[in-house]
Design an enzyme around this catalytic site. Structure first.
Site: not given
Ligand code: PGA
Length: 255
Positions: A17, A100, A172, A178, A218
């Protein structure tokens, strides 16, 4: 053990990111190489654009592949702040994350736009990591599968069957990104099996069996092994836990 006869190579992708400087990326790679002993997975790092040229050099000879977090569907033109498929290809980028949930949510990307990006990526020899997933509200109202179905149909509209082997689909769930709250392996497996069924219906069983469907939301060293051992989970897209070299290496080592 996966039940398909052709055991696809799992793919573990880091989505950094809007994080890390060139210096931080350099220390990350040095540390990651010390801890990662996986030779069974395709490992991809998707850094910010500013790091891509340096990272491309840092990963030379390591087997790690480079991915982009986004791209425009056009090759060039008056699109202030955007990056084109030709530009990321020039940096030896092999993968590109498309659609995304943060792009959908904050930059209003919809399935029609994502579809154009998927087709453009394929036309330029890039492998899209196409993201789909439901919000918490959609899950609670039991419409998760319908949402996924519409996203898959819309984002893959007119995508040629011969191109499907070059596509990775990332499931996802938005509520897991997150938040520290991952989907349970059973919840993820249920959606992965459903996506596979949709691909069988749109294309064929044989094509569906060649598409890697990876899980994101996560993923961390503590839950990676269990998630990755599920029948239809062929890898992971990792955000937060990919920023730390040791924890990303532990996730890669768990396949
Ligand atoms: P995360 O993000 O592992 O921090 O939950 C995954 C993503 O946004 O691809």
């Amino acid at each position: 053990m996966k039940s398909t006869s052709i055991r696809m190579k799992p793919l573990i992708a880091a989505n950094w990111k809007m994080n890390k400087s060139i210096k931080e990326a350099d220390s990350f790679i040095k540390e990651f190489n010390k801890f990662c002993d996986s030779n069974t997975a395709d490992i991809v790092i998707c850094p910010p654009f500013t790091i891509m040229p340096s990272l491309s050099g840092m990963i030379k000879g390591t087997g790690i592949k480079l991915g982009s977090q986004n791209m425009h569907f056009e090759e060039r033109g008056a699109f202030t702040g955007e990056i084109s498929p030709l530009m990321v290809r020039e940096l030896n980028c092999e993968y590109v994350i498309i659609g995304h949930s943060e792009r959908r949510q904050y930059f209003k990307e919809d399935d029609a736009l994502i579809n154009k990006k998927v087709k453009s990526a394929l036309n330029h020899g890039l492998k899209p990591i196409l993201c789909v997933g439901e919000t918490l509200e959609q899950r609670q109202s039991k419409s998760a599968m319908k949402v996924i179905k519409n996203q898959i149909a819309g984002c893959l509209n007119n995508v040629d069957k011969y191109e499907m082997k070059n596509i990775v689909i990332a499931y996802e769930p938005v509520w897991a990104i997150g938040t520290g709250k991952n989907a349970t392996p059973e919840q993820a497996q249920e959606v992965h099996a459903y996506i596979k069924k949709l691909l069988s219906e749109i294309y064929s069983d044989s094509i569906a069996s060649k598409v890697r469907i990876i899980y994101g939301g996560s993923v961390k060293p503590e839950n990676a092994k269990e998630l990755l051992s599920m029948k239809d989970i062929y890898g992971a897209l990792v955000g937060g836990a990919s920023l730390d070299a040791k924890s990303f290496a532990a996730i890669c080592n768990s396949v």
